[in-house]
Scaffold this active site. Structure first.
Site, mmCIF file in Angstrom:
data_model
loop_
_atom_site.group_PDB
_atom_site.id
_atom_site.type_symbol
_atom_site.label_atom_id
_atom_site.label_comp_id
_atom_site.label_asym_id
_atom_site.label_seq_id
_atom_site.Cartn_x
_atom_site.Cartn_y
_atom_site.Cartn_z
ATOM 1 C CD GLN A 21 -3.343 -4.552 6.300
ATOM 2 O OE1 GLN A 21 -3.198 -3.608 5.535
ATOM 3 N NE2 GLN A 21 -4.056 -5.616 5.953
ATOM 4 C CE LYS A 61 -3.796 -2.572 1.973
ATOM 5 N NZ LYS A 61 -4.559 -3.010 3.145
ATOM 6 C CG ASP A 94 -9.586 -0.261 4.395
ATOM 7 O OD1 ASP A 94 -9.248 -0.551 3.222
ATOM 8 O OD2 ASP A 94 -8.858 -0.472 5.387
#
Ligand code: NAP
Length: 285
Positions: A96, A52, A119
Site C-alpha cells: 500500500q 481490499k 498493481d
C-alpha cells in the site's frame, strides 16, 4: 440531467465473475492468495487495505496481511517482499502506497516479481501496458474503462481528455484510451487553456486530487465525466475532483464519489490476482 454511472453495481458484476472462476479453481485444488503489506498508521491507507481484504474474502481469495511499523527500514521491507516473492501461497503482492519517507517507493516496486505485481506498477508491467499487450491491468484506469463501456459510448475517434499525468492513474489512463482509438489529450499543472481543452472533451477523466476542480464550464454538453479524485472537503467528507451538482446538469454520464471509480479499482485488483493465479498454474483460458 446526466445518467449516474453506478461503480458499485459494475464492480459487483466484475467481482461476481472473479468469484465464479476462483470457485472453479478451488474445485481443482488451486487456492488464490494476495499479500497485503501496510507500513505505518496512515488512516486512509488502513481504509484502503481493509477494503481490499474485504473484497478478497468476498471473492474467495485468501489475504495475508503484513502490518509493519512506521519506522520500518527499506531493507526490512525489501526483505519481506523477497520472502513473499518466494512464497507459493502468495500469487499477488500489494504494498500500500504511500510509504514512509525513509523507504524508496521505486526500490520496493522494482523488487516485487512482475508475475506477482498485481498493481501493475513494475516497469516491466508498465511496458506491457504501453505496448497494449497487458499481463496485468492498471487497476484504476482499467476500472474507468469499464465505467466508460457501461455508457455504451465508444472512445474511438472521440476527444478524450485526462487531467493528471501520474504513473498510477493519468499516464496509463491515457494509454488505455489511446488503445481504444480515442484522440487523447493529457493535461497537468503546466497546461495552458485547461478549461477550453476540457470543455471540448467527449470523455473527460479527472485525476487531480483537488476538490471542486472540475466545474460545469469545463464540461461539454452530453460528455462522459469520470471522477477519479478522492479528496476530503471542508467538512471532512469524501469527495472527488468534480463539482457533481453543477456538472451533472451538463454531462451525459457522470460518476459519483463515493460509489464510482473507487470500487472499480478494487474489483480490478481482484481480477489481476485471478490472472496471477491462473498464470502461476499454467492456465491460459
Ligand atoms: P498525483 O500523483 O498527485 O497527480 C496529480 C496530477 O494532477 C498531476 O499530474 C498534477 O500535475 C495534476 N494537477 C495538479 N494540479 C493541477 C492543476 N491545477 N491543473 C491541472 N493539473 C493539475 O495524484 P494521483 O495518484 O494520480 O491521484 C489523483 C487523484 O486520484 C487523487 O485524489 C487520488 O486520491 C485519487 N485516486 C483515486 C483512486 C481510486 O481508486 N478512486 C486511485 C488512485 C488515485 P503535475 O504532474 O504537473 O504536477
Amino acid at each position: 440531467m446526466a445518467v449516474r454511472i453506478d461503480g458499485k453495481a459494475v464492480s459487483a458484476r466484475v467481482k461476481a465473475d472473479v468469484k465464479k472462476e476462483i470457485e472453479q479453481l478451488k474445485s481443482r485444488g488451486i487456492e488464490a492468495g494476495l499479500a497485503v503489506v501496510i507500513v505505518g498508521d496512515n488512516p486512509a491507507s488502513r481504509v484502503y487495505v481493509n477494503n481490499k481484504k474485504k473484497a478478497c474474502s468476498e471473492v474467495g481469495i485468501t489475504s495475508y496481511e503484513y502490518a509493519l511499523p512506521q519506522d520500518t527500514t527499506e531493507e526490512e521491507l525489501l526483505s519481506l517482499v523477497e520472502k513473499l516473492n518466494n512464497d507459493s501461497r502468495v500469487n499477488g503482492i500489494l504494498v500500500q502506497l504511500p510509504l514512509p519517507e525513509q523507504i524508496d517507493e521505486h526500490a520496493v516496486i522494482n523488487t516485487i516479481v512482475p508475475e506477482k505485481d498485481v498493481d501493475a506498477f513494475h516497469p516491466e508491467n508498465v511496458g506491457h501496458i504501453m505496448i497494449g499487450d497487458y499481463k496485468f491491468l492498471p487497476c484504476t484506469p482499467a476500472g474507468v474503462m469499464e465505467l466508460i463501456a457501461e455508457t455504451g459510448i465508444d472512445p474511438c475517434g472521440k476527444s478524450c481528455v485526462v487531467i493528471g499525468r501520474s504513473n498510477i492513474v493519468g499516464k496509463p489512463m491515457a494509454m488505455l484510451l489511446l488503445h481504444k482509438n480515442g484522440t487523447v489529450t493529457v493535461c497537468h499543472s503546466r497546461t495552458k487553456d485547461l478549461k477550453e481543452i476540457c470543455a471540448n472533451a467527449d470523455i473527460l477523466v479527472s485525476a487531480v486530487g483537488k476538490a471542486n476542480f472540475v466545474t460545469a464550464d469545463m464540461v461539454k454538453q452530453g460528455a462522459v465525466v469520470i471522477d477519479v479524485g478522492m479528496n476530503r472537503n471542508e467538512e471532512g467528507k469524501l469527495c472527488g475532483d468534480v463539482c457533481y451538482d453543477e456538472c451533472e446538469k451538463k454531462a451525459g454520464y457522470i460518476t459519483p464519489v463515493p460509489g464510482g471509480v473507487g470500487p472499480m479499482t478494487i474489483a480490478m485488483l481482484m481480477k489481476n490476482t485471478l490472472t496471477a493465479v491462473k498464470a502461476a498454474n499454467g492456465i491460459t483460458d
